[in-house]
Design an enzyme around this catalytic site. Structure first.
Site, PDB file in Angstrom:
ATOM      1  CB  SER A 218      -0.925   0.075   1.204  1.00  0.00           C
ATOM      2  OG  SER A 218      -0.963  -1.071   1.942  1.00  0.00           O
TER       3      SER A 218
ATOM      4  CG  HIS B 127      -2.911  -0.630  -3.010  1.00  0.00           C
ATOM      5  ND1 HIS B 127      -3.200   0.666  -2.707  1.00  0.00           N
ATOM      6  CD2 HIS B 127      -3.030  -1.320  -1.837  1.00  0.00           C
ATOM      7  CE1 HIS B 127      -3.480   0.764  -1.424  1.00  0.00           C
ATOM      8  NE2 HIS B 127      -3.380  -0.432  -0.885  1.00  0.00           N
TER       9      HIS B 127
ATOM     10  CD  GLU C 192      -4.038   3.461  -5.285  1.00  0.00           C
ATOM     11  OE1 GLU C 192      -4.117   4.688  -5.297  1.00  0.00           O
ATOM     12  OE2 GLU C 192      -3.393   2.839  -4.405  1.00  0.00           O
TER      13      GLU C 192
ATOM     14  CG  ASN D 264      -3.199   4.151   1.390  1.00  0.00           C
ATOM     15  OD1 ASN D 264      -4.374   4.417   1.666  1.00  0.00           O
ATOM     16  ND2 ASN D 264      -2.738   2.915   1.411  1.00  0.00           N
TER      17      ASN D 264
END
Ligand code: 3H9
Length: 697
Positions: A406, A427, A439, A477
């Protein structure tokens, strides 16, 4: 006659064929063609019935959404519907594919309806921030009664032909080509002497407590207006004569058409489709993937394995010990039990998936034949490198090696293999068999067909895949870290985590950031803070109260205590009083006199941080288009769909005002609040993020 509708005469039946690919949307030409077709049939001597059907994959899938926001051109769709119904000949619909929105409204305006068994229908306008605006809210309840009509209008859900027949939406289900089943039905009706049957002439449906239904719709849709408007439109069907009812429906529809919510939701509709269309992948063939490996069978690995199994892929799951492999199998079986309960799979399929398609193993050699591996082990570079070194040894040539990291640097992970061109980040978001976002993290050396394979896998798994570049946290993130920091600054300065969570759920987020942190596990943020501590700039304001919570073993929902306290069996928590004590102690230590924050200011600062970081992510090419960021937040972070995503929200509220806010916040803390150069440039040029989307498409 308009080319969008072809006219054919078959004996005493006039056949109108819609030919407006890809989905027979009811754009201007189609509307004109339908009116002309009906007029021609009426004037065509000997014609006793009219059949309407769609060429290609579907009946009309609705109004042409691309026309929304522009000045509507006559004939308007409700008038087309009424014109069809007013035809003195028998008019029959033969439906296949998806009869949605205006498409279903056209069908409801014909006198008889037959559909193939696989046809699906619905009034999905609420998902576009609208209500059915072409008489659907007036005709549907006259056929189904109010409760079923309210459910269909306010949920926007699709239903199949069988349910449509049970509800009285259609008259008949028939297997075959739409033209043939339609002709057969029209002949049958003519032979039986059936007469023209107009839904608008049916009695008004029985009313219910509409005020209560309105309140329920408002509450359920968390700030989205259209479902509640749908209630008022259906109410009009009960209380007003048909002509006045459609006028009311039109007024409500036009009102919604002017809203930001309509803009946001239509942006979401088109972005959802545009997000996986990458110019650089044009003509690039993905590699075949029929068997995948998953390393690590924790919540994430088991979720990825579940999603892959449900998509028909074979899965080899690697764990460190036989016990851990069995535990992983148990997790996957638990997930699949859920699918079984919801009727997504049957018992035979469940057994096939768990016993044949899934192979838990402890030896990496078991991966020698898989086409792609997703590593989902502990989030630490050393551990990841160890896994990839092993994968490099055992995986066959051409296998795609993916990391589900991540935050970590995928370039660095790729560099420990002899084949960095095959390495990519995939991800997933937890639980991976539920969350829609993927992702696809493209590293420096990732080959284009490996990127294409990532997207193809995402599609197979039913995900919304977004291309991201390499940086700490990628798109989602990384931006999350920034707006979480803005929230933490507000907490230090006087807001409480609970006020922040409430302000943001009132804004429309599914959950506030502190409730999310409790759900994800506070240990994750703690580990990240510790990882980043050695390189942290002295000017960075990072509170320590959350570390103290973690030091006591309070990691959120999984330990029963975090920002909130969770009673066994309950998902929602109550504020943990220790948190405010820790915060107050920290404020004292730092010499901060707490100040009041209004909910409005909380939202404004939080969103400003999100958009500003989003602009930086664009500047650096981590996300290619603003819409990519929007889709990450809609599908991975519970951002309210009716704003279209954070970048669309910024366009709607206005970039100049947002930039002014950021500059004023920078006067207090010029380390954290640095306006993105891209934002300044857009404001200077009078452009929007959406202009960038358009330029990129
Ligand atoms: C309405 O009807 C209002 C009325 O009540 C009142 C009016 C006054 N318009 O999804 P796909 C494009 S509101 C324009 O990839 P699938 C789509 O963008 C409407 N374009 O295929 C895509 O283009 P591209 C109510 C449309 O097979 C291409 O078609 N109806 C429209 O996975 C293929 O689409 C809806 O909300 C449209 N209406 O799914 C239905 N629909 O290739 C919306 C699609 O350039 N549509 N396009 O990316 C859908 O749900 C799905 O597209 C459908 C097909 C299920 C039909």
């Amino acid at each position: 006659m308009s080319d969008a509708i072809a006219y054919e005469r078959v004996g005493d039946i006039a056949v109108l064929k819609a030919q407006n690919p890809p989905v027979n949307a009811l754009g201007y030409d189609v509307r004109v063609g339908l009116v002309e077709g009906i007029e021609r049939a009426e004037a065509d001597e000997g014609v006793r019935a009219v059949l309407i059907y769609g060429d290609g994959t579907t009946w009309f899938a609705g109004a042409d959404i691309k026309e929304f926001g522009k000045t509507p051109k006559e004939p308007y769709l409700p008038d087309v519907c009424n014109r069809i119904e007013a035809c003195p000949l028998i008019v029959v619909s033969a439906m296949h594919g998806t009869a949605l929105g205006g498409g279903l409204e056209i069908a409801l305006s014909t006198h008889y309806r037959v559909a193939v068994p696989k046809a699906r229908m619905g009034l999905p306008e609420v998902h576009l921030g609208l209500i059915p605006g072409a008489t659907g809210t007036q005709r549907l309840p006259r056929l189904t009664g109010v409760p079923a009509a309210l459910d269909i209008v306010t949920s926007g859900r699709q239903f199949g032909a069988k349910e449509a027949l049970e509800l009285g939406v259609i008259d008949k289900i028939e297997e075959g080509e739409p033209r043939e089943i339609g002709l057969a039905y029209a002949r049958e009706l003519l032979e039986s002497g059936a007469s023209r049957r107009a839904v608008s002439e049916l009695a008004a449906p029985e009313a219910i407590d509409f005020d209560a239904a309105y309140e329920t719709a408002l509450k359920k849709s968390r700030g989205q207006l259209s479902p509640a408007y749908g209630v008022r439109a259906v109410q009009a069907a009960c209380e007003l004569p048909f002509a006045e009812g459609i006028a009311k429906e039109r007024a409500l529809f036009m009102e919604l058409m002017q809203t930001d919510q309509r803009q946001g939701m239509i942006h979401a509709f088109f972005s959802e489709r545009a997000v996986s269309k990458l110019p650089e992948l044009k003509g690039v063939e993905p590699r075949d993937v029929s068997a995948i490996g998953v390393i690590g069978g924790g919540t994430m690995g088991a979720g990825i394995a579940t999603a892959a199994l449900l998509a028909g892929l074979d899965v080899v799951l690697i764990e460190m010990s036989a016990e851990a492999a069995e535990a992983a199998r148990g997790r996957i079986e638990g997930n699949l039990q859920g699918a079984l309960k919801r009727g997504k799979i049957d018992q035979a399929k469940f057994e096939h998936l768990t016993q044949k398609a899934l192979t838990p193993a402890t030896d990496y050699e078991a991966l020698s034949d898989v086409d792609l591996v997703v590593e989902a082990v502990f989030e630490e570079m050393g551990v990841k490198k160890d896994v990839f070194t092993k994968l490099d040894k055992v995986c066959k040539k051409g296998a795609v090696l993916a990391s589900n990291t991540s935050y970590l640097d995928v370039d660095e992970i790729a560099a420990c293999t002899s084949r960095p061109e095959d390495v990519i980040g995939l991800h997933f978001f937890s639980p991976a068999h539920v969350m829609k976002l993927l992702e696809v993290v493209v590293a420096d050396k990732t080959a284009p067909e490996v990127v294409a394979t990532g997207f193809a896998l995402g599609k197979k798994l039913g995900k919304i895949s977004v291309r991201a570049g390499v940086c700490d946290g990628f798109i989602g993130n990384r931006i999350l870290k920034t707006y979480r920091t803005a929230a933490e600054h507000m907490v230090l300065d006087g807001a409480s985590p609970y006020q922040i969570d409430k302000a943001l759920t009132d804004f429309g987020f599914a959950m506030g950031p502190y409730a999310v942190a409790d759900l994800a596990g506070l240990d994750i943020g703690w580990a990240t803070r510790k990882r980043l501590a050695p390189t942290r700039d002295a000017r960075e304001r990072v509170p320590t109260y959350a570390d103290k919570l973690c030091e006591e073993g309070n990691f959120g929902q999984k330990t029963g205590k975090g920002y909130y306290i969770y009673e066994a069996g309950k998902r929602a928590g109550v504020p943990n009083p220790e948190v405010m004590e820790l915060i107050e102690a920290e404020r004292k230590e730092l010499g901060i006199t707490p100040r009041e924050f209004s909910d409005e200011e909380i939202v404004r600062r939080y969103m400003a941080a999100m958009v500003n970081e989003g602009a930086k992510v664009l500047e650096e090419g981590i996300a290619r288009r603003p819409l990519d960021i929007d889709m990450v937040f809609l599908f991975g972070y519970g951002f309210p769909r009716y704003y279209g995503g954070p970048m669309k929200w910024a366009d709607i509220v206005g970039l100049p005002g947002l930039l002014d806010d950021i500059k004023s916040y920078a006067e207090e803390d010029d380390y954290f609040w640095k306006p993105a150069a891209l934002l300044e440039k857009l404001v200077a040029e009078g452009r929007t993020f959406d202009d960038m989307n358009k330029a990129a498409s």
